[in-house]
Design a protein around this motif. Structure first.
Motif, PDB file in Angstrom:
ATOM      1  N   ARG A  16       0.724  -1.106  -0.028  1.00 10.99           N
ATOM      2  CA  ARG A  16       0.124  -0.194  -0.204  1.00 10.99           C
ATOM      3  C   ARG A  16       0.686   1.084  -0.091  1.00 10.99           C
ATOM      4  NH1 ARG A  16      -3.832  -2.989   4.083  1.00 10.99           N
ATOM      5  NH2 ARG A  16      -5.371  -3.276   2.560  1.00 10.99           N
ATOM      6  N   SER A  17       1.882   1.242   0.576  1.00 12.06           N
ATOM      7  CA  SER A  17       2.706   2.485   0.800  1.00 12.06           C
ATOM      8  C   SER A  17       3.789   2.657  -0.451  1.00 12.06           C
ATOM      9  CB  SER A  17       3.682   2.445   2.180  1.00 12.06           C
ATOM     10  OG  SER A  17       4.573   1.362   1.929  1.00 12.06           O
ATOM     11  N   THR A  18       4.037   1.736  -1.308  1.00  8.85           N
ATOM     12  CA  THR A  18       4.822   1.837  -2.325  1.00  8.85           C
ATOM     13  C   THR A  18       4.130   2.368  -3.572  1.00  8.85           C
ATOM     14  OG1 THR A  18       6.128  -0.154  -1.888  1.00  8.85           O
ATOM     15  CG2 THR A  18       5.852   0.240  -4.312  1.00  8.85           C
ATOM     16  N   LYS A  19       4.980   3.178  -4.177  1.00 10.13           N
ATOM     17  CA  LYS A  19       4.484   3.950  -5.442  1.00 10.13           C
ATOM     18  C   LYS A  19       5.381   3.541  -6.521  1.00 10.13           C
ATOM     19  CE  LYS A  19       1.305   6.320  -3.379  1.00 10.13           C
ATOM     20  NZ  LYS A  19       0.360   5.160  -2.703  1.00 10.13           N
ATOM     21  N   VAL A  20       6.804   3.729  -6.281  1.00 15.35           N
ATOM     22  CA  VAL A  20       7.697   3.369  -7.505  1.00 15.35           C
ATOM     23  C   VAL A  20       8.354   2.031  -7.119  1.00 15.35           C
ATOM     24  CG1 VAL A  20       9.983   4.325  -8.417  1.00 15.35           C
ATOM     25  CG2 VAL A  20       8.083   5.731  -7.740  1.00 15.35           C
ATOM     26  N   ILE A  21       8.814   0.939  -7.965  1.00 13.20           N
ATOM     27  CA  ILE A  21       9.483  -0.124  -7.731  1.00 13.20           C
ATOM     28  C   ILE A  21      10.355  -0.316  -8.845  1.00 13.20           C
ATOM     29  CG2 ILE A  21       9.078  -2.545  -8.127  1.00 13.20           C
ATOM     30  CD1 ILE A  21       5.937  -2.070  -7.387  1.00 13.20           C
ATOM     31  N   ALA A  22      11.375  -0.638  -8.612  1.00 13.17           N
ATOM     32  CA  ALA A  22      12.487  -0.874  -9.536  1.00 13.17           C
ATOM     33  C   ALA A  22      12.465  -2.419  -9.349  1.00 13.17           C
ATOM     34  CB  ALA A  22      13.886  -0.523  -8.783  1.00 13.17           C
ATOM     35  N   LEU A  23      12.459  -2.948 -10.857  1.00  5.61           N
ATOM     36  CA  LEU A  23      12.360  -4.577 -10.798  1.00  5.61           C
ATOM     37  C   LEU A  23      13.400  -5.023 -11.630  1.00  5.61           C
ATOM     38  CD1 LEU A  23       8.990  -6.298 -11.960  1.00  5.61           C
ATOM     39  CD2 LEU A  23      11.237  -7.050 -12.854  1.00  5.61           C
ATOM     40  N   VAL A  24      14.226  -5.463 -10.828  1.00  4.62           N
ATOM     41  CA  VAL A  24      15.629  -6.115 -11.039  1.00  4.62           C
ATOM     42  C   VAL A  24      15.643  -7.355 -11.770  1.00  4.62           C
ATOM     43  CG1 VAL A  24      18.131  -6.689 -10.200  1.00  4.62           C
ATOM     44  CG2 VAL A  24      16.728  -4.808  -9.183  1.00  4.62           C
ATOM     45  N   GLY A  25      16.161  -7.501 -12.616  1.00  2.00           N
ATOM     46  CA  GLY A  25      16.018  -8.805 -13.654  1.00  2.00           C
ATOM     47  C   GLY A  25      14.781  -8.707 -14.545  1.00  2.00           C
ATOM     48  N   ALA A  26      14.342  -7.614 -14.898  1.00  2.00           N
ATOM     49  CA  ALA A  26      13.210  -7.616 -15.865  1.00  2.00           C
ATOM     50  C   ALA A  26      13.482  -8.088 -17.397  1.00  2.00           C
ATOM     51  CB  ALA A  26      12.941  -6.223 -15.949  1.00  2.00           C
ATOM     52  N   SER A  27      12.732  -8.627 -17.765  1.00  2.00           N
ATOM     53  CA  SER A  27      12.943  -9.299 -19.332  1.00  2.00           C
ATOM     54  C   SER A  27      11.842  -8.902 -20.171  1.00  2.00           C
ATOM     55  CB  SER A  27      12.781 -11.092 -18.934  1.00  2.00           C
ATOM     56  OG  SER A  27      12.781 -11.401 -20.093  1.00  2.00           O
ATOM     57  N   ALA A  85      18.828 -16.261  -6.013  1.00  2.00           N
ATOM     58  CA  ALA A  85      19.098 -16.324  -4.719  1.00  2.00           C
ATOM     59  C   ALA A  85      20.542 -15.729  -4.465  1.00  2.00           C
ATOM     60  CB  ALA A  85      18.649 -17.499  -3.668  1.00  2.00           C
ATOM     61  N   ASP A  86      21.550 -16.216  -5.227  1.00  2.00           N
ATOM     62  CA  ASP A  86      22.947 -15.863  -4.723  1.00  2.00           C
ATOM     63  C   ASP A  86      23.246 -14.428  -5.247  1.00  2.00           C
ATOM     64  OD1 ASP A  86      23.104 -16.368  -7.443  1.00  2.00           O
ATOM     65  OD2 ASP A  86      24.869 -17.948  -7.260  1.00  2.00           O
ATOM     66  N   ALA A  87      22.272 -13.892  -6.189  1.00  2.00           N
ATOM     67  CA  ALA A  87      22.594 -12.627  -6.376  1.00  2.00           C
ATOM     68  C   ALA A  87      22.099 -11.539  -5.537  1.00  2.00           C
ATOM     69  CB  ALA A  87      21.843 -12.265  -7.843  1.00  2.00           C
ATOM     70  N   LEU A  88      21.174 -11.963  -4.396  1.00  2.00           N
ATOM     71  CA  LEU A  88      20.483 -10.900  -3.626  1.00  2.00           C
ATOM     72  C   LEU A  88      21.479 -10.215  -2.825  1.00  2.00           C
ATOM     73  CD1 LEU A  88      17.577 -10.034  -2.582  1.00  2.00           C
ATOM     74  CD2 LEU A  88      17.723 -11.694  -1.137  1.00  2.00           C
ATOM     75  N   PRO A  89      22.669 -10.850  -2.226  1.00  2.06           N
ATOM     76  CA  PRO A  89      23.581  -9.952  -1.627  1.00  2.06           C
ATOM     77  C   PRO A  89      24.062  -8.841  -2.210  1.00  2.06           C
ATOM     78  CG  PRO A  89      24.302 -12.282  -1.048  1.00  2.06           C
ATOM     79  CD  PRO A  89      23.170 -12.208  -2.084  1.00  2.06           C
TER      80      PRO A  89
END
Length: 142
Positions: A16-27, A85-89
């Motif tokens: 609900r509080s989010t307005k702007v999302i960065a989508l990492v790994g977008a295809s 998952a190993d890219a999360l850090p």
């Protein structure tokens, strides 16, 4: 935070509080989950900025693609991670270099790294892992 289960209010508050999302790994591939989730989030009224170094300078679903989080020139509320998952850090490290910090980092289904989550949470960033906002949104917000 216990990342085995999340209270509904925790997830709903982020959504609900989010307005702007960065989508990492977008295809750009319509068959990929990241493409479908990005379309869902756009239809729900979020501003979604696709992040993919191999697609930088192009568009996905009409949105200009950037190579890295640091290339986004506006505050990010949430980072949605479609990477292994190993890219999360490394995503967390990139996120923690931003000013201002994002409010939340959301790891998609199967994206979990507890050490990366602890690092983000220690900096005051909320973390969700192994969940999909396109699944949680209809359940908690719509």
């Amino acid at each position: 935070m216990n990342h085995d289960s999340y209270p509904d209010y925790y997830l709903a508050d982020i959504l609900r509080s989010t307005k702007v999302i960065a989508l990492v790994g977008a295809s750009p591939n319509p068959e990929r989950p990241s493409y479908r989730v990005m379309g869902f989030l756009l239809r729900k009224g979020y501003r979604v900025i696709p992040v993919n170094p191999g697609q930088a300078g192009k568009e996905i679903l009409g949105q200009p693609v950037v190579a890295r989080l640091a290339d986004i020139l506006e505050p990010i509320d949430m980072i949605d991670v479609f990477r292994a998952a190993d890219a999360l850090p490394s995503v967390v490290d990139e996120a923690l270099a931003l000013d201002p910090l994002p409010k939340a980092i959301w790891g998609q289904l199967s994206v979990r790294n507890d050490a990366a989550a602890a690092k983000a949470e220690a900096a005051g960033v909320k973390v969700v892992m192994d969940r999909c906002p396109a699944i949680e949104y209809p359940r908690l917000v719509a």
